[in-house]
Design a protein around this motif. Structure first.
Motif: not given
Ligand code: FES
Length: 782
Positions: A599-624
């Motif tokens: 039986v084995g176990l392991a843990g982890m972590w993981y940083g979301c997105g670019n490392t220490a760099l800009p990492n924007p995301s743009t989303i558009r939403v409208g009502l039809h």
């Protein structure tokens, strides 16, 4: 010409008698692209069809053998309703992720259920054994087949969650129906009528000089060949790479190939001519040179240098330092050290890279499977020397990405040929071509030393990681910036140091694959912790819990999270299973002679997105004006569920039901830049952008109706109905001014994760959020 007649999905069908693969005839001649091609070698099962009721690989079945036989494809099963219960179960269980294996799975499951209506789990595993899946881990698929065949299983309704309750609800994928019907369009499922086909000529050697021969003579002597392209045909920059500072890979090598599989030229012609093309007939003279394949060879004195300006074949180095390492090791009562090596790994997406390009006036449109449409657009514009916006990328469904479809593959070839020839050009990599030419997981060698007190408190960690980054940079820089941040895992130390280096060799280009180098360091660190826990006499789970990072405590880069550090909870969730499994294993092993259990176990972590760099995301939403919210979300969904997640978030932010949202997937002409689908960033970064846009749209709708913030919104055909403080009012949307797309209100929002640059010791806030995890494996070995 002789013909062969067989029954296809219940109808008589006649095709030319030949040795062509049934998969090819179904897809290319008969338009039945629900039958997928993953390997063309009978190994992956994506092309499974029923032949006289038996599941077979269509790629290994010649049409010449089909006289009077019955063929049923996913389209036939879908139309007859035979797989309706299976389709429903696949959606309920999340068994179709990217969906490229789904038609093959459904066809195989249908064959099984015809002979075994109520199979056991083992029988399901056996029945589906010929079809590979790279996304799901198979368990949801097996569960789906079992539940579809279980007469006592409840046929759960697929109704969506109520308004405001979409996030956290178990919902079917918004793009799931197409996946289980076999109608989702992947990279090689569409091409314009009469498209030419490209074939890339590649180096057969790891390292070689070459001289091109009489290309014009080759074209005129080969019927059906339209043109040959080389580096001299590139109007812009013969170089690409996902990180601008290290971009170094040529579209076509010039004079010298640095890895086996590197492109040196491209032949374009009619499909039949390309099918008959013998690459050995291409006019090129090779001079093979001794390659450097390992880090030792590449860094040895006098080793040939792959790139100017990269001394010792070093692409990049990185580090993180925190605390007084010598003092911390001096205080340690127990010290362990070890060296670990990990191998090169191929992503093996079931869908090989594929797409087509067509020139439309002075613009170029490229339909392709990709994880990074806006990056592709920028790179193709640079390669073709075109202005910004001259290229449009229309991503198809992605049949598995796992990082490898972040880099360009077929894109520059179809783009260049279509641009010059003014005819549509398509290209689908063969499986061997995909394996040799695309990126891999970095092979690595990790040396670690860790110290703890006798009571099991971690005090020091020192990590040295060497990564074989192959012939070109690709994502090699991430082993310098991401790995040192992660190599200590989600734990607390008095002092920490991690140093990494990426070294060029003549091996395959190493790039992104599920973690950008972090899994390699995690394997090493977690294995070392087992040794350290044993050395201090602590249970391995207990040792991790005792040293786990928590909110309010600095990470190895000095970053402090006020909340959202869930590692301890992940470990605690394992505790009951861990203890039970260990007890059981001990009991089994007390008497076992041949099969023993661990039986084995392991843990982890993981940083979301670019490392220490800009990492924007743009989303558009409208009502039809027709009463739907339109969500323009450019986060590529390669099976991870971005289309569904963004729709859930949008629904709750606007305060409406998911059913009232029409989600438009990525297209560089119509969706703003949501960044790459990589580094576990989309749910967090694009999700926040979606939340911001949805919230602002809600504000506009409330204003439109003169309602207060707590009002309940409903959308019906052409109407916005507002329930506010006991009163109900209605806005007739068709009476409002709308834009060219029919939108009466539209907003766009950008989310930029708050991070900081790292200082010279690697200290700072590289990620706005980490994800945490822990897992456990029980393994029996004969
Ligand atoms: Fe099976 Fe992606 S869902 S390969």
């Amino acid at each position: 010409m002789s013909r062969v007649t067989f029954e296809l999905n219940g109808s008589p069908t006649t095709v030319e008698r030949s040795a062509r693969r049934l998969s090819q005839v179904l897809r290319e001649d008969l338009g039945l692209t629900g039958t997928k091609v993953g390997c063309d070698a009978g190994d992956c099962g994506a092309c499974t069809v029923l032949l006289d009721g038996e599941a077979v690989s269509a790629c290994m079945t010649s049409v010449g053998s089909l006289d009077r036989r019955r063929v049923v494809t996913i389209e036939g099963l879908d139309a007859s309703g035979e797989v309706a219960a299976l389709q429903r179960a696949f959606l309920l269980h999340g068994a179709a992720q990217c969906g490229i294996c789904t038609p093959g799975m459904l066809v195989s499951a249908a064959a099984l259920l015809r002979t075994t209506p109520e199979p056991t789990e083992e029988e399901v595993k056996d029945g589906l054994g010929g079809v590979l899946c790279r996304c799901t881990g198979y368990r949801p698929i097996v569960a789906a087949v079992l539940s579809a065949s279980d007469p006592s299983a409840e046929d759960q309704p697929m109704a969506g969650p109520p308004a405001g309750k979409a996030v956290g609800a178990r919902v079917a994928r918004v793009d799931g129906r197409a996946k289980v019907r076999g109608t989702d369009v992947f990279g090689d499922d569409e091409a314009p009528e009469g498209a030419l086909v490209a074939s890339v000529i590649r180096s057969p050697f790891h390292r070689a000089e070459f001289e091109l021969g009489d290309l014009d003579g080759f074209v005129s002597a080969t019927p059906g060949i339209e043109a040959v392209f080389t580096a001299s045909d590139i109007p812009g920059r013969n170089r690409f790479g996902v990180i601008p500072a290290t971009a170094d890979q040529p579209v076509f090598a010039q004079g010298c190939a640095r890895f086996r599989g590197e492109a040196i030229a491209m032949v374009v012609g009619e499909a039949s001519a390309i099918a008959d093309l013998d690459p050995a007939a291409f006019p090129v003279t090779w001079t093979e040179l001794p390659p450097v394949m390992t880090i030792e060879e590449a860094t040895a004195e006098g080793a040939p240098r792959l790139h100017d300006g990269r001394e010792g074949n070093v692409l990049i180095r990185g580090h993180v330092r925190r605390g007084d390492l010598d003092a911390a090791f001096a205080s340690a009562e127990v010290v362990v050290e070890a060296e670990f090596e990990t191998a090169c790994i191929e992503h093996a997406c079931i869908e090989p890279e594929a797409g087509f390009a067509e020139r439309i006036g002075d613009r170029l449109e490229v339909q392709v499977c990709t994880q990074s449409p806006h990056l592709d657009r920028e790179e193709l514009e640079a390669i073709l020397g075109l202005e910004e916006g001259a290229v449009r990328i229309r991503p198809t469904a992605v049949g598995g990405g796992f990082g490898t479809k972040l880099d360009l593959s077929v894109q520059p070839y179809v783009a260049l040929a279509a641009w010059h020839l003014r005819r549509p050009v398509r290209l689908a990599y063969t499986r061997p071509e995909s394996m040799t030419s695309t990126t891999k997981r970095h092979p690595s060698r990790m040396r670690l030393r860790a110290g703890a007190t006798r009571r099991g408190r971690l005090v020091a960690m020192d990590v040295v990681g060497e990564f074989n980054t192959g012939a070109y940079a690709s994502w090699g820089a991430t082993v310098a910036n991401r790995v040192p941040v992660h190599a200590g895992g989600p734990y607390v130390y008095d002092a920490y140091r991690a140093r990494t280096v990426a070294v060029h060799t003549n091996g395959p280009v190493a790039g992104a694959m599920r973690g950008f180098g972090v899994p390699q360091s995690t394997i090493a660190q977690e294995c070392l912790f087992d040794e350290l826990a044993d050395a201090v006499g602590l249970d391995r789970l207990e040792f991790r819990l005792r040293n786990a990072l928590t909110a309010g405590v600095p990470t190895v880069t000095g970053q402090v999270f006020a909340s959202g550090v869930g590692y301890r909870e992940c470990l605690e969730a394992l505790r009951p299973v861990w203890e039970h499994a260990r007890t059981e294993a001990a009991a089994v092993n007390a008497t076992a002679r041949v099969r023993r259990r661990g039986v084995g176990l392991a843990g982890m972590w993981y940083g979301c997105g670019n490392t220490a760099l800009p990492n924007p995301s743009t989303i558009r939403v409208g009502l039809h004006r027709d009463g739907h919210v339109v969500l323009f979300q450019g986060a590529v969904d390669m099976g991870q569920g971005a289309n569904t997640v963004m729709t859930q978030i949008c629904a709750d932010a606007v305060g409406i039901e998911m059913e009232r949202i029409r989600t438009r997937g990525a297209d560089t002409d119509t969706t703003p830049d949501a960044g790459k689908s990589s580094a576990s960033r989309q749910t967090f970064v694009s999700g926040n952008a979606t939340y911001l846009a949805g919230t602002r749209l809600r504000g506009q709708l409330l204003e439109l109706a003169g309602a207060s913030g707590e009002a309940h919104l409903e959308l019906e055909d052409g109407r916005l109905i507002v329930h506010n403080r006991g009163a109900t009012s209605e806005v007739r949307l068709g009476e409002l001014a709308s834009d060219a797309e029919g939108l009466v209100a539209v907003v766009q929002e950008t989310f930029e994760p708050p991070t900081t640059a790292l200082d010279e010791d690697g200290q700072g806030d590289p990620y706005a959020q980490f994800g945490y995890g822990a897992h456990l494996t029980e393994l029996e070995v004969d």
